[in-house]
Design a protein around this motif. Structure first.
Motif, mmCIF file in Angstrom:
data_model
loop_
_atom_site.group_PDB
_atom_site.id
_atom_site.type_symbol
_atom_site.label_atom_id
_atom_site.label_comp_id
_atom_site.label_asym_id
_atom_site.label_seq_id
_atom_site.Cartn_x
_atom_site.Cartn_y
_atom_site.Cartn_z
ATOM 1 N N ASP B 6 -39.267 -17.915 84.366
ATOM 2 C CA ASP B 6 -40.166 -17.219 84.178
ATOM 3 C C ASP B 6 -41.342 -17.714 85.765
ATOM 4 O O ASP B 6 -41.276 -18.505 86.084
ATOM 5 C CB ASP B 6 -41.684 -17.437 83.619
ATOM 6 N N ARG B 7 -40.837 -16.632 86.557
ATOM 7 C CA ARG B 7 -41.093 -16.593 87.982
ATOM 8 C C ARG B 7 -42.676 -16.460 88.206
ATOM 9 O O ARG B 7 -43.338 -17.072 89.141
ATOM 10 C CB ARG B 7 -39.899 -14.847 88.501
ATOM 11 N N TYR B 8 -43.942 -15.687 86.947
ATOM 12 C CA TYR B 8 -44.807 -15.397 87.307
ATOM 13 C C TYR B 8 -45.749 -16.084 85.604
ATOM 14 O O TYR B 8 -45.207 -15.923 84.854
ATOM 15 C CB TYR B 8 -44.798 -13.732 87.646
ATOM 16 N N SER B 9 -46.529 -15.647 86.519
ATOM 17 C CA SER B 9 -47.797 -16.399 85.757
ATOM 18 C C SER B 9 -47.721 -15.247 84.517
ATOM 19 O O SER B 9 -47.683 -14.057 85.025
ATOM 20 C CB SER B 9 -48.956 -17.175 85.990
ATOM 21 N N ASP B 10 -49.309 -15.214 83.297
ATOM 22 C CA ASP B 10 -49.100 -14.100 83.032
ATOM 23 C C ASP B 10 -50.423 -12.936 83.902
ATOM 24 O O ASP B 10 -50.246 -11.718 83.747
ATOM 25 C CB ASP B 10 -50.050 -14.448 81.884
ATOM 26 N N LEU B 11 -51.366 -13.690 84.686
ATOM 27 C CA LEU B 11 -52.017 -13.168 85.299
ATOM 28 C C LEU B 11 -50.891 -12.186 86.681
ATOM 29 O O LEU B 11 -51.769 -10.623 86.807
ATOM 30 C CB LEU B 11 -52.845 -14.039 85.703
ATOM 31 N N GLU B 12 -50.388 -12.547 86.863
ATOM 32 C CA GLU B 12 -49.420 -12.787 88.067
ATOM 33 C C GLU B 12 -47.991 -11.168 87.203
ATOM 34 O O GLU B 12 -48.715 -10.153 88.236
ATOM 35 C CB GLU B 12 -48.647 -13.879 88.431
ATOM 36 N N LYS B 13 -48.389 -11.343 86.671
ATOM 37 C CA LYS B 13 -47.285 -10.510 85.471
ATOM 38 C C LYS B 13 -48.416 -9.098 85.707
ATOM 39 O O LYS B 13 -47.848 -7.447 85.714
ATOM 40 C CB LYS B 13 -46.506 -10.339 84.031
ATOM 41 N N SER B 14 -49.390 -9.649 84.868
ATOM 42 C CA SER B 14 -50.739 -7.978 84.710
ATOM 43 C C SER B 14 -50.460 -7.317 86.128
ATOM 44 O O SER B 14 -50.576 -5.959 86.324
ATOM 45 C CB SER B 14 -51.617 -8.673 84.327
ATOM 46 N N ASP B 15 -50.921 -8.269 86.963
ATOM 47 C CA ASP B 15 -51.240 -7.494 88.633
ATOM 48 C C ASP B 15 -50.085 -6.733 88.927
ATOM 49 O O ASP B 15 -50.396 -5.881 89.739
ATOM 50 C CB ASP B 15 -51.788 -9.124 89.383
ATOM 51 N N ILE B 16 -49.007 -7.488 88.564
ATOM 52 C CA ILE B 16 -47.816 -6.634 89.237
ATOM 53 C C ILE B 16 -47.964 -5.270 88.684
ATOM 54 O O ILE B 16 -47.408 -4.343 89.084
ATOM 55 C CB ILE B 16 -46.472 -7.943 89.222
ATOM 56 N N PHE B 17 -47.453 -5.372 87.140
ATOM 57 C CA PHE B 17 -47.122 -3.980 86.336
ATOM 58 C C PHE B 17 -48.503 -3.611 86.884
ATOM 59 O O PHE B 17 -48.637 -1.737 86.958
ATOM 60 C CB PHE B 17 -47.756 -4.175 85.428
ATOM 61 N N ASN B 18 -49.825 -3.346 86.869
ATOM 62 C CA ASN B 18 -51.394 -2.824 87.163
ATOM 63 C C ASN B 18 -51.078 -1.855 88.762
ATOM 64 O O ASN B 18 -51.676 -0.901 88.495
ATOM 65 C CB ASN B 18 -52.206 -3.586 86.897
ATOM 66 N N ASN B 19 -50.941 -3.098 89.960
ATOM 67 C CA ASN B 19 -50.935 -2.509 90.649
ATOM 68 C C ASN B 19 -49.799 -2.207 91.496
ATOM 69 O O ASN B 19 -50.120 -1.330 92.621
ATOM 70 C CB ASN B 19 -51.560 -3.799 91.367
ATOM 71 N N GLU B 20 -48.626 -2.329 91.674
ATOM 72 C CA GLU B 20 -47.436 -2.319 91.520
ATOM 73 C C GLU B 20 -46.705 -1.244 91.171
ATOM 74 O O GLU B 20 -45.645 -0.502 91.748
ATOM 75 C CB GLU B 20 -46.940 -3.765 91.772
ATOM 76 N N PHE B 21 -46.257 -0.856 90.122
ATOM 77 C CA PHE B 21 -45.406 -0.182 88.514
ATOM 78 C C PHE B 21 -46.616 0.931 89.186
ATOM 79 O O PHE B 21 -46.131 2.213 88.711
ATOM 80 C CB PHE B 21 -45.271 -1.147 87.539
ATOM 81 N N MET B 22 -47.594 0.541 88.284
ATOM 82 C CA MET B 22 -48.402 2.085 87.947
ATOM 83 C C MET B 22 -48.600 2.659 88.690
ATOM 84 O O MET B 22 -48.900 4.056 88.150
ATOM 85 C CB MET B 22 -49.809 1.559 86.545
ATOM 86 N N VAL B 23 -49.057 2.100 90.085
ATOM 87 C CA VAL B 23 -49.242 3.318 91.362
ATOM 88 C C VAL B 23 -48.014 4.220 90.873
ATOM 89 O O VAL B 23 -48.342 5.539 91.752
ATOM 90 C CB VAL B 23 -49.675 2.743 92.361
ATOM 91 N N HIS B 24 -47.465 4.569 90.303
ATOM 92 C CA HIS B 24 -46.007 5.130 90.517
ATOM 93 C C HIS B 24 -46.011 5.944 89.153
ATOM 94 O O HIS B 24 -44.285 6.652 89.253
ATOM 95 C CB HIS B 24 -44.192 4.442 91.123
ATOM 96 N N ILE B 25 -46.880 5.848 88.361
ATOM 97 C CA ILE B 25 -46.497 6.381 87.111
ATOM 98 C C ILE B 25 -46.122 7.604 87.251
ATOM 99 O O ILE B 25 -45.125 8.605 86.510
ATOM 100 C CB ILE B 25 -47.309 6.351 86.302
ATOM 101 N N ASP B 26 -47.187 8.383 88.075
ATOM 102 C CA ASP B 26 -46.777 9.994 88.144
ATOM 103 C C ASP B 26 -45.221 10.577 89.047
ATOM 104 O O ASP B 26 -44.497 11.700 88.656
ATOM 105 C CB ASP B 26 -47.770 10.822 89.382
#
Lengths: 92, 193
Positions: B6-26
């Motif tokens: 576990d490198r990231y806390s749940d909050l960090e995971k959520s932040d990465i997923f929403n702000n770094e991953f989901m921006v590329h969804i299209d």
């Protein structure tokens, strides 16, 4: 001046007329359009196509095909439903 | 994929997923659609990619190239599925295709390309361009999508596709020759001048 030379060449050359450096130039044109060519290669290409209609034609066609692929192919947007479905499946 | 502890806390995971991953969804969805040629399959592939991205989020280094990382996951998921399907005798083995196009006797293919003019390409419809692209073997199509549509550099494509940069370059060169040939053949068959 370059455009005038190309016009003259176009008028004089048959479609089959080849440039000895065409293959190499085409490879470099592609690298240049992909923004992967060195400064020297780009300078070579720009200088060469200024005086060689055959290679200028290749350059123009390559640019046009890239533009057509980018602008004429369908671009989809993910619906909100799909986004919500994905988020609902991720434990965040 | 190796999973660091576990490198990231749940909050960090959520932040990465929403702000770094989901921006590329299209972009991911479009890539998936262009590979599968089917909206339902593309949706499944997209979902699978997002699930895997979250599952292996500890392998992702925050602030690095998330788009390339996600495209790599999507490509691998597609290839695994594709390889299963390629056991079907009707499917083409990609490696054989590339070996064929890499062989010396097929060098200079561009020289035999029927005449194709920029004006002709400009006059072609979107469906005609799309059909020509889709008619390429999947890995040749993929390099054109990654380079021309998604704007990845050769080093990023090498990481996404797990191949050396030199192979990216040669594969792309051959893919472009083949696309040009398809467009020229199509233009000739349709009487374009």
């Amino acid at each position: 001046m370059g455009a005038f030379i190309r016009w003259i060449q176009r008028a004089m050359m048959s479609k089959e007329a080849r440039c000895k450096e065409e293959e190499r130039c085409l490879e470099l044109v592609r690298l240049m359009l992909d923004d992967q060519a060195t400064k020297e290669d780009s300078e070579y290409v720009l200088k060469h196509i200024d005086g060689c209609y055959r290679c200028y034609d290749n350059y123009d066609l390559e640019k046009t095909i890239r533009k057509a692929v980018k602008s004429k192919t369908k671009n989809l947007e993910v619906s909100n439903e799909i986004v919500e479905e994905i988020k609902s499946k991720v434990p965040i | 994929m190796e999973q660091p502890a576990d490198r990231y806390s749940d909050l960090e995971k959520s932040d990465i997923f929403n702000n770094e991953f989901m921006v590329h969804i299209d972009a991911l969805y479009n890539f998936a659609y262009k590979l599968t040629l089917n909206e339902d399959d593309a949706k499944d592939l997209l979902q699978d990619t997002c699930m895997k991205a979250f599952r292996f989020i500890n392998s992702f280094e925050q602030g690095t190239n998330a788009k390339a990382w996600l495209f790599r996951i999507l490509k691998n998921s597609f290839i695994n599925e594709y390889r299963k399907k390629s056991k079907n005798p009707g499917m083409v083995d990609y490696q054989e295709v590339e070996t064929y196009y890499n062989s010396d006797e097929n060098e200079g293919q561009v020289q035999t390309t029927p005449d194709l003019r920029s004006e002709t390409v400009k006059g072609m419809l979107g469906d005609e361009i799309t059909n020509a692209l889709n008619s390429l073997d999947v890995d040749f199509k993929t390099v054109i999508i990654l380079c021309d549509l998604e704007g990845f550099k050769y080093d990023e494509m090498a990481k996404i596709l797990d191949i050396p940069i030199g192979t990216v370059r040669s594969r792309l060169h051959r893919a472009r020759n083949m696309l040009k040939l398809k467009l020229a053949t199509y233009a000739a068959s349709m009487g374009y001048k």
